[in-house]
Design an enzyme around this catalytic site. Structure first.
Site, mmCIF file in Angstrom:
data_model
loop_
_atom_site.group_PDB
_atom_site.id
_atom_site.type_symbol
_atom_site.label_atom_id
_atom_site.label_comp_id
_atom_site.label_asym_id
_atom_site.label_seq_id
_atom_site.Cartn_x
_atom_site.Cartn_y
_atom_site.Cartn_z
ATOM 1 N N ASP A 49 0.818 -1.209 0.000
ATOM 2 C CA ASP A 49 0.000 0.000 0.000
ATOM 3 C C ASP A 49 0.857 1.267 0.000
ATOM 4 O O ASP A 49 1.995 1.263 0.471
ATOM 5 C CB ASP A 49 -0.880 0.040 1.258
ATOM 6 C CG ASP A 49 -1.984 -0.993 1.252
ATOM 7 O OD1 ASP A 49 -2.006 -1.853 0.352
ATOM 8 O OD2 ASP A 49 -2.824 -0.945 2.167
ATOM 9 N N ASP A 50 0.255 2.350 -0.491
ATOM 10 C CA ASP A 50 0.720 3.731 -0.300
ATOM 11 C C ASP A 50 1.780 4.208 -1.281
ATOM 12 O O ASP A 50 2.301 5.312 -1.115
ATOM 13 C CB ASP A 50 1.231 3.968 1.127
ATOM 14 C CG ASP A 50 0.154 3.795 2.177
ATOM 15 O OD1 ASP A 50 -1.016 3.591 1.792
ATOM 16 O OD2 ASP A 50 0.471 3.857 3.371
ATOM 17 N N HIS A 100 -6.257 2.847 -4.039
ATOM 18 C CA HIS A 100 -6.122 3.131 -2.606
ATOM 19 C C HIS A 100 -6.518 4.585 -2.307
ATOM 20 O O HIS A 100 -5.997 5.173 -1.363
ATOM 21 C CB HIS A 100 -4.678 2.847 -2.173
ATOM 22 C CG HIS A 100 -4.488 2.641 -0.699
ATOM 23 N ND1 HIS A 100 -5.341 1.870 0.074
ATOM 24 C CD2 HIS A 100 -3.534 3.089 0.162
ATOM 25 C CE1 HIS A 100 -4.909 1.851 1.322
ATOM 26 N NE2 HIS A 100 -3.817 2.600 1.404
ATOM 27 N N HIS A 104 -5.629 9.349 0.301
ATOM 28 C CA HIS A 104 -5.434 8.529 1.507
ATOM 29 C C HIS A 104 -6.165 9.122 2.713
ATOM 30 O O HIS A 104 -5.601 9.284 3.795
ATOM 31 C CB HIS A 104 -3.939 8.384 1.806
ATOM 32 C CG HIS A 104 -3.603 7.143 2.584
ATOM 33 N ND1 HIS A 104 -3.325 7.158 3.930
ATOM 34 C CD2 HIS A 104 -3.507 5.844 2.213
ATOM 35 C CE1 HIS A 104 -3.059 5.923 4.350
ATOM 36 N NE2 HIS A 104 -3.173 5.115 3.326
ATOM 37 N N TYR A 146 -6.388 2.677 5.903
ATOM 38 C CA TYR A 146 -6.583 2.317 7.309
ATOM 39 C C TYR A 146 -7.668 1.248 7.487
ATOM 40 O O TYR A 146 -8.111 1.004 8.612
ATOM 41 C CB TYR A 146 -6.939 3.556 8.158
ATOM 42 C CG TYR A 146 -6.173 4.791 7.778
ATOM 43 C CD1 TYR A 146 -4.829 4.944 8.136
ATOM 44 C CD2 TYR A 146 -6.773 5.799 7.037
ATOM 45 C CE1 TYR A 146 -4.112 6.070 7.768
ATOM 46 C CE2 TYR A 146 -6.076 6.925 6.662
ATOM 47 C CZ TYR A 146 -4.739 7.055 7.018
ATOM 48 O OH TYR A 146 -4.037 8.177 6.645
ATOM 49 N N HIS A 199 3.815 -2.139 3.045
ATOM 50 C CA HIS A 199 3.728 -0.787 2.505
ATOM 51 C C HIS A 199 4.982 -0.419 1.724
ATOM 52 O O HIS A 199 6.093 -0.716 2.171
ATOM 53 C CB HIS A 199 3.527 0.225 3.635
ATOM 54 C CG HIS A 199 2.218 0.077 4.357
ATOM 55 N ND1 HIS A 199 2.031 -0.872 5.332
ATOM 56 C CD2 HIS A 199 1.035 0.736 4.224
ATOM 57 C CE1 HIS A 199 0.780 -0.779 5.785
ATOM 58 N NE2 HIS A 199 0.163 0.179 5.127
#
Length: 247
Positions: A49-50, A100, A104, A146, A199
């Site tokens: 992720d991210d 995603h 965020h 999250y 991540h």
């Protein structure tokens, strides 16, 4: 790889109900272990992720390439805008790309209009980036930042032709107290048939960057991946993208 029509307009009193997929997968906290058990023996689903980020995504891609592993990258639209070339490399190397959101955000704290915008804007950002290399691609999978989602978010995910996936194994690599060894051991001890959360980018939301529990680096993740992939290789464990794992 997946191709789709342009995302539809958001629901309103002025539009007809949106078309939805015939089957919608929602992997959440309650059923993640059930879905993970459906992954074939000696396989895992690795997710990151991210990203994309040059300092973390690129070395992660190199390690996955070294071991012949595939993963799903849940990308942030704001970072795709900055690093489209890395997203294109993710695609070219055979990995899956997931949505995603664009910024965020904690989606349950946003209006329904903002929720839609976060999903649809990122779909378009990803599509426009890959269109530059002649690829018509919209993500098939969404992951809420999250793990924060509600019924309205899931309705929009479905309306955009995506499935939703959380995870069965959280490496806690975002936590400043989690060491490289702890990250590696959590995955290695988890064995096969896991949907693994890691991540390849740090916190993108400025409102949450001051959380003292957040690690401002993902170097431990990069280092742990060496141990994880070497252990998988020794045990004969390989990896699948989400669309491969949950066809």
């Amino acid at each position: 790889m997946n191709s789709r029509q342009s995302p539809p307009l958001p629901p309103s009193r002025n539009h007809q109900p949106l078309p939805t997929p015939s089957e919608f997968i929602n992997i959440n906290y309650d059923n993640a272990e059930i879905y993970a058990a459906k992954i074939p023996a000696n396989y895992v689903a690795l997710t990151f992720d991210d990203g994309p980020t040059p300092e973390y995504t690129l070395p992660i891609l190199a390690k996955l390439r070294q071991y012949g592993m595939k993963a799903t990258f849940f990308v942030i639209g704001g970072r795709v805008a900055q690093h489209c070339d890395i997203l294109q490399q993710i695609y070219r190397e055979g990995h899956e790309i997931g949505n995603h959101t664009y910024d965020h955000l904690l989606l349950t704290q946003e209006s329904s209009e903002a929720q839609w915008a976060q999903l649809a804007k990122n779909q378009q950002q990803i599509h426009q980036c890959l269109q530059q290399i002649g690829v018509n691609y919209y993500p098939r999978w969404f992951r809420a930042p999250y793990g924060d989602q509600n019924a309205q978010v899931l309705a929009y995910v479905k309306a955009l032709g995506m499935n939703s996936a959380l995870w069965s194994l959280d490496t806690q690599d975002w936590n400043i107290e989690t060491t490289t060894t702890m990250i590696a051991n959590s995955v290695i001890q988890g064995g096969d048939r896991q949907l693994v959360l890691m991540h390849d980018g740090t916190e993108f939301n400025p409102a949450l960057q001051q959380n003292p529990q957040l690690n401002p680096s993902r170097q431990r993740t990069v280092e742990a991946l060496d141990q994880i992939l070497a252990d998988y290789h020794a045990k004969g464990i390989s990896s699948l993208t989400l669309s491969q794992a949950f066809r």
